[in-house]
Design a protein around this motif. Structure first.
Motif, PDB file in Angstrom:
ATOM      1  N   TYR A 178       0.850  -1.183   0.000  1.00  0.00           N
ATOM      2  CA  TYR A 178       0.000   0.000   0.000  1.00  0.00           C
ATOM      3  C   TYR A 178       0.886   1.233   0.000  1.00  0.00           C
ATOM      4  O   TYR A 178       1.952   1.246   0.606  1.00  0.00           O
ATOM      5  CB  TYR A 178      -0.935  -0.025   1.208  1.00  0.00           C
ATOM      6  CG  TYR A 178      -1.829  -1.236   1.200  1.00  0.00           C
ATOM      7  CD1 TYR A 178      -3.016  -1.222   0.500  1.00  0.00           C
ATOM      8  CD2 TYR A 178      -1.452  -2.403   1.855  1.00  0.00           C
ATOM      9  CE1 TYR A 178      -3.826  -2.346   0.460  1.00  0.00           C
ATOM     10  CE2 TYR A 178      -2.254  -3.525   1.831  1.00  0.00           C
ATOM     11  CZ  TYR A 178      -3.448  -3.493   1.128  1.00  0.00           C
ATOM     12  OH  TYR A 178      -4.238  -4.605   1.092  1.00  0.00           O
ATOM     13  N   LYS A 179       0.407   2.282  -0.662  1.00  0.00           N
ATOM     14  CA  LYS A 179       1.245   3.460  -0.890  1.00  0.00           C
ATOM     15  C   LYS A 179       0.439   4.720  -0.622  1.00  0.00           C
ATOM     16  O   LYS A 179      -0.742   4.800  -0.974  1.00  0.00           O
ATOM     17  CB  LYS A 179       1.714   3.437  -2.347  1.00  0.00           C
ATOM     18  CG  LYS A 179       2.334   4.700  -2.861  1.00  0.00           C
ATOM     19  CD  LYS A 179       2.674   4.523  -4.336  1.00  0.00           C
ATOM     20  CE  LYS A 179       2.776   5.838  -5.037  1.00  0.00           C
ATOM     21  NZ  LYS A 179       3.086   5.718  -6.438  1.00  0.00           N
ATOM     22  N   VAL A 180       1.086   5.698   0.008  1.00  0.00           N
ATOM     23  CA  VAL A 180       0.509   7.024   0.198  1.00  0.00           C
ATOM     24  C   VAL A 180       1.545   8.029  -0.294  1.00  0.00           C
ATOM     25  O   VAL A 180       2.696   8.009   0.144  1.00  0.00           O
ATOM     26  CB  VAL A 180       0.177   7.301   1.677  1.00  0.00           C
ATOM     27  CG1 VAL A 180      -0.329   8.720   1.854  1.00  0.00           C
ATOM     28  CG2 VAL A 180      -0.826   6.302   2.197  1.00  0.00           C
ATOM     29  N   THR A 181       1.137   8.885  -1.233  1.00  0.00           N
ATOM     30  CA  THR A 181       2.038   9.895  -1.787  1.00  0.00           C
ATOM     31  C   THR A 181       1.734  11.235  -1.132  1.00  0.00           C
ATOM     32  O   THR A 181       0.577  11.644  -1.041  1.00  0.00           O
ATOM     33  CB  THR A 181       1.860  10.002  -3.309  1.00  0.00           C
ATOM     34  OG1 THR A 181       2.107   8.718  -3.887  1.00  0.00           O
ATOM     35  CG2 THR A 181       2.826  11.014  -3.903  1.00  0.00           C
ATOM     36  N   PHE A 182       2.777  11.906  -0.699  1.00  0.00           N
ATOM     37  CA  PHE A 182       2.633  13.214  -0.073  1.00  0.00           C
ATOM     38  C   PHE A 182       2.802  14.305  -1.122  1.00  0.00           C
ATOM     39  O   PHE A 182       3.532  14.133  -2.100  1.00  0.00           O
ATOM     40  CB  PHE A 182       3.688  13.397   1.023  1.00  0.00           C
ATOM     41  CG  PHE A 182       3.353  12.685   2.292  1.00  0.00           C
ATOM     42  CD1 PHE A 182       2.861  13.383   3.381  1.00  0.00           C
ATOM     43  CD2 PHE A 182       3.514  11.323   2.410  1.00  0.00           C
ATOM     44  CE1 PHE A 182       2.543  12.733   4.559  1.00  0.00           C
ATOM     45  CE2 PHE A 182       3.205  10.655   3.581  1.00  0.00           C
ATOM     46  CZ  PHE A 182       2.718  11.370   4.657  1.00  0.00           C
ATOM     47  N   SER A 236       6.786   9.108  -1.369  1.00  0.00           N
ATOM     48  CA  SER A 236       5.705   8.163  -1.091  1.00  0.00           C
ATOM     49  C   SER A 236       6.155   7.230   0.017  1.00  0.00           C
ATOM     50  O   SER A 236       7.325   6.867   0.091  1.00  0.00           O
ATOM     51  CB  SER A 236       5.367   7.341  -2.330  1.00  0.00           C
ATOM     52  OG  SER A 236       4.959   8.166  -3.386  1.00  0.00           O
ATOM     53  N   TYR A 247       5.419   3.473   1.882  1.00  0.00           N
ATOM     54  CA  TYR A 247       4.912   2.154   1.530  1.00  0.00           C
ATOM     55  C   TYR A 247       4.773   1.294   2.787  1.00  0.00           C
ATOM     56  O   TYR A 247       5.585   1.417   3.708  1.00  0.00           O
ATOM     57  CB  TYR A 247       5.863   1.446   0.564  1.00  0.00           C
ATOM     58  CG  TYR A 247       6.003   2.149  -0.758  1.00  0.00           C
ATOM     59  CD1 TYR A 247       5.173   1.836  -1.815  1.00  0.00           C
ATOM     60  CD2 TYR A 247       6.979   3.129  -0.943  1.00  0.00           C
ATOM     61  CE1 TYR A 247       5.300   2.475  -3.035  1.00  0.00           C
ATOM     62  CE2 TYR A 247       7.103   3.774  -2.165  1.00  0.00           C
ATOM     63  CZ  TYR A 247       6.266   3.443  -3.206  1.00  0.00           C
ATOM     64  OH  TYR A 247       6.375   4.079  -4.410  1.00  0.00           O
ATOM     65  N   GLN A 274      -3.465   4.181   4.649  1.00  0.00           N
ATOM     66  CA  GLN A 274      -4.082   5.441   4.214  1.00  0.00           C
ATOM     67  C   GLN A 274      -4.853   6.109   5.356  1.00  0.00           C
ATOM     68  O   GLN A 274      -4.711   7.312   5.578  1.00  0.00           O
ATOM     69  CB  GLN A 274      -5.018   5.193   3.027  1.00  0.00           C
ATOM     70  CG  GLN A 274      -5.664   6.452   2.470  1.00  0.00           C
ATOM     71  CD  GLN A 274      -4.666   7.351   1.776  1.00  0.00           C
ATOM     72  OE1 GLN A 274      -3.878   6.890   0.981  1.00  0.00           O
ATOM     73  NE2 GLN A 274      -4.700   8.638   2.079  1.00  0.00           N
ATOM     74  N   GLU A 275      -5.645   5.338   6.105  1.00  0.00           N
ATOM     75  CA  GLU A 275      -6.424   5.925   7.206  1.00  0.00           C
ATOM     76  C   GLU A 275      -5.518   6.468   8.304  1.00  0.00           C
ATOM     77  O   GLU A 275      -5.762   7.559   8.834  1.00  0.00           O
ATOM     78  CB  GLU A 275      -7.369   4.880   7.810  1.00  0.00           C
ATOM     79  CG  GLU A 275      -8.454   4.415   6.867  1.00  0.00           C
ATOM     80  CD  GLU A 275      -8.338   2.931   6.579  1.00  0.00           C
ATOM     81  OE1 GLU A 275      -7.894   2.159   7.451  1.00  0.00           O
ATOM     82  OE2 GLU A 275      -8.694   2.551   5.455  1.00  0.00           O
ATOM     83  N   VAL A 321      -2.394   7.485   8.031  1.00  0.00           N
ATOM     84  CA  VAL A 321      -1.678   8.666   7.546  1.00  0.00           C
ATOM     85  C   VAL A 321      -2.627   9.862   7.483  1.00  0.00           C
ATOM     86  O   VAL A 321      -2.245  10.983   7.839  1.00  0.00           O
ATOM     87  CB  VAL A 321      -1.025   8.386   6.174  1.00  0.00           C
ATOM     88  CG1 VAL A 321      -0.520   9.661   5.531  1.00  0.00           C
ATOM     89  CG2 VAL A 321       0.114   7.394   6.327  1.00  0.00           C
ATOM     90  N   ASP A 322      -3.859   9.641   7.062  1.00  0.00           N
ATOM     91  CA  ASP A 322      -4.829  10.739   6.992  1.00  0.00           C
ATOM     92  C   ASP A 322      -5.082  11.351   8.366  1.00  0.00           C
ATOM     93  O   ASP A 322      -5.261  12.562   8.487  1.00  0.00           O
ATOM     94  CB  ASP A 322      -6.155  10.255   6.399  1.00  0.00           C
ATOM     95  CG  ASP A 322      -6.063  10.010   4.898  1.00  0.00           C
ATOM     96  OD1 ASP A 322      -5.102  10.502   4.268  1.00  0.00           O
ATOM     97  OD2 ASP A 322      -6.957   9.315   4.360  1.00  0.00           O
ATOM     98  N   THR A 349      -1.588  13.450   9.148  1.00  0.00           N
ATOM     99  CA  THR A 349      -0.860  14.054   8.025  1.00  0.00           C
ATOM    100  C   THR A 349      -0.076  15.288   8.449  1.00  0.00           C
ATOM    101  O   THR A 349       1.083  15.456   8.064  1.00  0.00           O
ATOM    102  CB  THR A 349      -1.835  14.413   6.889  1.00  0.00           C
ATOM    103  OG1 THR A 349      -2.486  13.230   6.460  1.00  0.00           O
ATOM    104  CG2 THR A 349      -1.113  15.046   5.720  1.00  0.00           C
TER     105      THR A 349
END
Length: 153
Positions: free
Chosen positions: A56-60, A81, A83, A90-91, A93-94, A97
């Motif tokens: 899973y990936k989250v890009t800033f 990003s 990983y 995602q949750e 990090v949200d 943030t």
């Protein structure tokens, strides 16, 4: 002179005796008996991981900060990003943030021009960000970080 010689002669003997008769028995007392089940299991720790191999990936969004010691005439801009194998990345990090961006700005803001010229600096920044993000998240969620942009202007 005699006390110094006694110390030189007796210290190895005392060290050996302490190790053999104190430290080793203390270690053996803490080990479980052969055939006994360990008291602590992964379920007790509530450790779960995804065995599917999915990542899973989250890009800033771009993080821009001034380079330390340049009288605010130079800056560094980074897009990265994070990983993880955790499907809830995602949750998590949200939720945090802003604190994660603050960590990124702090790490990047402490770099000098001399630091940025070092070959291994991206790996050092990557490790510092990873440690900082995992600290903010409260658990080791971030497994890797990749930079899609690392610009010093």
């Amino acid at each position: 002179m005699l006390p110094a010689l006694l110390v030189i002669v007796l210290m190895p003997i005392i060290s050996f005796a302490m190790f053999k008769f104190m430290i080793i028995p203390m270690i053996k007392a803490e080990l479980p008996e052969p055939g006994m089940e360990p008291e602590l299991t992964a379920e007790d720790l509530d450790i779960s991981y995804d065995t599917s191999g999915e990542e899973y990936k989250v890009t800033f969004e771009p993080v821009v900060t001034n380079v330390k010691g340049t009288s605010q005439t130079r800056f560094v801009q980074v897009i990265f990003s994070v990983y993880s194998a955790n499907p809830h990345l995602q949750e998590e990090v949200d939720k945090k943030t802003d604190r994660m961006k603050d960590v990124a700005i702090s790490v990047l803001g402490n770099l000098t021009l001399a630091d940025l010229e070092r070959r291994e600096m991206k790996n050092i920044v990557r490790n510092q960000l990873k440690q900082g993000f995992n600290h903010v998240l409260g658990e080791p969620l971030v497994e890797d970080i990749s930079f899609s942009q690392f610009v010093v202007q």
